[in-house]
Enzyme design. Structure first.
Site, PDB file in Angstrom:
ATOM      1  N   ASP A  42      -1.800   6.948   6.039  1.00  0.00           N
ATOM      2  CA  ASP A  42      -1.722   5.529   6.398  1.00  0.00           C
ATOM      3  C   ASP A  42      -2.640   5.278   7.591  1.00  0.00           C
ATOM      4  O   ASP A  42      -2.894   6.191   8.377  1.00  0.00           O
ATOM      5  CB  ASP A  42      -0.263   5.211   6.773  1.00  0.00           C
ATOM      6  CG  ASP A  42       0.092   3.765   6.498  1.00  0.00           C
ATOM      7  OD1 ASP A  42      -0.793   2.993   6.066  1.00  0.00           O
ATOM      8  OD2 ASP A  42       1.262   3.398   6.708  1.00  0.00           O
ATOM      9  N   ARG A  97       6.505  -8.131   1.887  1.00  0.00           N
ATOM     10  CA  ARG A  97       7.394  -7.692   2.978  1.00  0.00           C
ATOM     11  C   ARG A  97       8.054  -8.907   3.636  1.00  0.00           C
ATOM     12  O   ARG A  97       9.244  -8.887   3.948  1.00  0.00           O
ATOM     13  CB  ARG A  97       6.630  -6.877   4.026  1.00  0.00           C
ATOM     14  CG  ARG A  97       7.532  -6.558   5.253  1.00  0.00           C
ATOM     15  CD  ARG A  97       6.874  -5.662   6.283  1.00  0.00           C
ATOM     16  NE  ARG A  97       6.675  -4.322   5.751  1.00  0.00           N
ATOM     17  CZ  ARG A  97       5.539  -3.645   5.873  1.00  0.00           C
ATOM     18  NH1 ARG A  97       4.510  -4.168   6.503  1.00  0.00           N
ATOM     19  NH2 ARG A  97       5.446  -2.441   5.364  1.00  0.00           N
ATOM     20  N   LYS A 136       0.826  -1.210   0.000  1.00  0.00           N
ATOM     21  CA  LYS A 136       0.000   0.000   0.000  1.00  0.00           C
ATOM     22  C   LYS A 136       0.862   1.262   0.000  1.00  0.00           C
ATOM     23  O   LYS A 136       0.616   2.182  -0.786  1.00  0.00           O
ATOM     24  CB  LYS A 136      -0.945  -0.004   1.228  1.00  0.00           C
ATOM     25  CG  LYS A 136      -1.904  -1.194   1.229  1.00  0.00           C
ATOM     26  CD  LYS A 136      -2.838  -1.177   2.424  1.00  0.00           C
ATOM     27  CE  LYS A 136      -2.138  -1.312   3.753  1.00  0.00           C
ATOM     28  NZ  LYS A 136      -1.421  -2.609   3.896  1.00  0.00           N
ATOM     29  N   THR A 137       1.859   1.298   0.876  1.00  0.00           N
ATOM     30  CA  THR A 137       2.730   2.474   0.918  1.00  0.00           C
ATOM     31  C   THR A 137       3.475   2.622  -0.401  1.00  0.00           C
ATOM     32  O   THR A 137       3.577   3.723  -0.961  1.00  0.00           O
ATOM     33  CB  THR A 137       3.729   2.363   2.093  1.00  0.00           C
ATOM     34  OG1 THR A 137       2.980   2.267   3.318  1.00  0.00           O
ATOM     35  CG2 THR A 137       4.655   3.564   2.157  1.00  0.00           C
ATOM     36  N   THR A 171      -5.821  -1.378   6.787  1.00  0.00           N
ATOM     37  CA  THR A 171      -5.853  -2.836   6.842  1.00  0.00           C
ATOM     38  C   THR A 171      -7.277  -3.301   7.116  1.00  0.00           C
ATOM     39  O   THR A 171      -7.573  -4.477   7.045  1.00  0.00           O
ATOM     40  CB  THR A 171      -4.944  -3.349   7.974  1.00  0.00           C
ATOM     41  OG1 THR A 171      -5.257  -2.622   9.169  1.00  0.00           O
ATOM     42  CG2 THR A 171      -3.474  -3.141   7.638  1.00  0.00           C
TER      43      THR A 171
HETATM   44  N1  LIG Z   1       3.884  -5.548  -5.822  1.00  0.00           N
HETATM   45  C1  LIG Z   1       5.113  -5.447  -5.295  1.00  0.00           C
HETATM   46  N2  LIG Z   1       6.198  -5.667  -6.063  1.00  0.00           N
HETATM   47  C2  LIG Z   1       7.438  -5.606  -5.524  1.00  0.00           C
HETATM   48  N3  LIG Z   1       7.687  -5.313  -4.221  1.00  0.00           N
HETATM   49  C3  LIG Z   1       6.643  -5.094  -3.426  1.00  0.00           C
HETATM   50  C4  LIG Z   1       5.307  -5.143  -3.912  1.00  0.00           C
HETATM   51  N4  LIG Z   1       4.462  -4.875  -2.898  1.00  0.00           N
HETATM   52  C5  LIG Z   1       5.234  -4.665  -1.827  1.00  0.00           C
HETATM   53  N5  LIG Z   1       6.539  -4.785  -2.124  1.00  0.00           N
HETATM   54  C6  LIG Z   1       7.652  -4.636  -1.196  1.00  0.00           C
HETATM   55  O1  LIG Z   1       7.225  -5.092   0.095  1.00  0.00           O
HETATM   56  C7  LIG Z   1       7.624  -4.181   1.109  1.00  0.00           C
HETATM   57  C8  LIG Z   1       6.402  -3.742   1.887  1.00  0.00           C
HETATM   58  O2  LIG Z   1       5.552  -2.964   1.057  1.00  0.00           O
HETATM   59  P1  LIG Z   1       4.696  -1.740   1.649  1.00  0.00           P
HETATM   60  O3  LIG Z   1       4.264  -0.916   0.494  1.00  0.00           O
HETATM   61  O4  LIG Z   1       5.462  -1.051   2.719  1.00  0.00           O
HETATM   62  O5  LIG Z   1       3.428  -2.505   2.273  1.00  0.00           O
HETATM   63  P2  LIG Z   1       2.191  -1.927   3.118  1.00  0.00           P
HETATM   64  O6  LIG Z   1       2.284  -0.426   3.088  1.00  0.00           O
HETATM   65  O7  LIG Z   1       0.972  -2.456   2.456  1.00  0.00           O
HETATM   66  O8  LIG Z   1       2.356  -2.479   4.516  1.00  0.00           O
HETATM   67  C9  LIG Z   1       8.378  -3.065   0.401  1.00  0.00           C
HETATM   68  O9  LIG Z   1       9.761  -3.329   0.513  1.00  0.00           O
HETATM   69  C10 LIG Z   1       7.981  -3.161  -1.037  1.00  0.00           C
HETATM   70  O10 LIG Z   1       9.045  -2.813  -1.843  1.00  0.00           O
HETATM   71 MG   LIG Z   2       2.602   0.782   4.743  1.00  0.00          MG
END
Ligand SMILES: Nc1ncnc2c1ncn2[C@@H]1O[C@H](COP(=O)(O)OP(=O)(O)O)[C@@H](O)[C@H]1O
Ligand SMILES: [Mg+2]
Length: 357
Positions: free
Chosen positions: A124, A232, A79-80, A173
């Site tokens: 977020d 992650r 998401k981030t 979430t």
């Molecule tokens: N579709 C994707 N392709 C490649 N890497 C991803 C992908 N989604 C997430 N990641 C990697 O996973 C990690 C967590 O992603 P993040 O965006 O912080 O998740 P969230 O915000 O949903 O908790 C980051 O290092 C990101 O680079």
């Molecule tokens: Mg995040």
């Protein structure tokens, strides 16, 4: 299996767990380096990517600010990352904050009034914003205007403040916890799904390249299979396997290296960690596979109810290893198979497998 041992306390154990820990300092630093920078680099989530691509391209073509976007999905699904990609694709700056950081409506007013035209505001954990801030956000999203309240009590006056058009990207979430008026103000909602093993393999190969780690297809598949559908976790497991490969092998990751390394970190072939296996082990060995009440199960593994329910169970349910029924928790046949135990009925000899061995 030492599922009844008395180990460190729960918080410590969850921090140490490779699959349950929240993003820590190391994750944050490495994630910045591993984040895909545009939609083409973003692996998987075909539907969200295609839809978002249209939303952004159309806005660009109109020379307008993109509609507000809500991203929902479990932690670590991207998401981030996607919010940053949205800003990059729009050629816009991004401001990052979170629901819990906005305690008062005034905090939000300060942020909103300092936005540049077209800026992306990433909020977020938007479901954890305070009520007054939430109400201010409604008007800001819809009319690009906020009422700043000056004074207190009957003499208080609302001074309207015009805002430049901006794009709000909210992440949550728990989309179900968002009040409908807030949900309705997003022009587009993207539901992030858990990733397929082949998609995680692509994430792992990409990260390995960026981290300059040598890994073969089987090694990536082994890590992907233990990553619980979550990029992650895949990136985190890759880093730990890399450590092991450097110390115990020649730095190269193949299937045996990955499997042995993750065994050291107590992440099993399906991605269950020690807590997950403790819960499942107690359910099978102490309660014959259930049904058993949540509280009883929690006492049996020496954990809080909430830890069992919120940390261990969701993945066990998703994996089809455990079911929540009105009479209590029940193990599925897959659970018996996963722990290498024989269910009592199918064992043919009464309680064999339940109290045996
Ligand atoms: N579709 C994707 N392709 C490649 N890497 C991803 C992908 N989604 C997430 N990641 C990697 O996973 C990690 C967590 O992603 P993040 O965006 O912080 O998740 P969230 O915000 O949903 O908790 C980051 O290092 C990101 O680079
Ligand atoms: Mg995040």
């Amino acid at each position: 299996m030492n599922w009844d041992e008395t180990g460190p306390d729960t918080d410590e154990r969850l921090d140490e767990s490779l699959v349950h820990a929240d993003a820590d300092g190391e994750d944050t630093a490495v994630e910045a380096a591993l984040r895909p920078k545009d939609l083409d680099e973003f692996v998987g989530q075909e539907k969200v990517r295609e839809q978002l691509d249209l939303v952004l391209k159309a806005a660009l073509a109109r020379g307008a600010t993109a509609d507000h976007v809500l991203l929902s999905g479990a932690p670590g699904l991207g998401k981030t990352t996607l919010s940053m990609i949205i800003a990059a694709e729009m050629g816009a700056p991004i401001r990052i904050t979170s629901g819990p950081a906005i305690q008062h409506a005034g905090d939000l007013a300060a942020i909103l009034s300092s936005l540049q035209e077209g800026e992306v505001l990433f909020l977020d954990e938007i479901h954890r914003m305070s009520r007054p801030a939430e109400e201010m956000l409604y008007m800001a999203m819809e009319d690009f205007r906020v009422d700043v309240i000056v004074g207190k009590g009957p003499g208080a006056t609302a001074i309207p403040l015009e805002l430049p058009p901006f794009t709000l990207v909210g992440a949550t979430t728990r989309a179900g916890l968002l009040p409908p008026p807030l949900r309705d103000r997003f022009g587009f909602t993207g539901h992030m799904e858990f990733y397929a093993p082949t998609e995680l393999e692509r994430v792992i190969h990409r990260s390995a390249r960026l981290l300059d780690v040598e890994i073969d297809a089987d090694g990536a598949a082994e890590i992907a299979g233990r990553s619980r559908g979550t990029p992650r976790i895949a990136n985190r497991l890759l880093r730990r396997v890399r450590d092991y490969a450097q110390v115990k092998a020649d730095g190269r990751i193949d299937r045996p290296v990955a499997a042995t390394a993750l065994g050291v970190y107590e992440v099993d072939a399906r991605g269950l960690d020690r807590l997950d296996r403790a819960v499942l082990g107690a359910l099978l060995k102490l309660f014959g596979g259930g049904p058993v009440g949540l509280s009883t199960l929690a006492v049996a593994v020496g954990e809080e109810r909430e830890t069992v329910e919120e940390v261990a169970e969701p993945f066990l349910v998703r994996e089809g290893l455990l079911a929540r029924t009105p009479r209590g928790r029940v193990a599925t046949p897959a659970a018996w198979a996963h722990l290498g135990l024989v269910p009592p009925q199918q064992g043919g000899k009464g309680q064999q497998g339940l109290f045996g061995a």
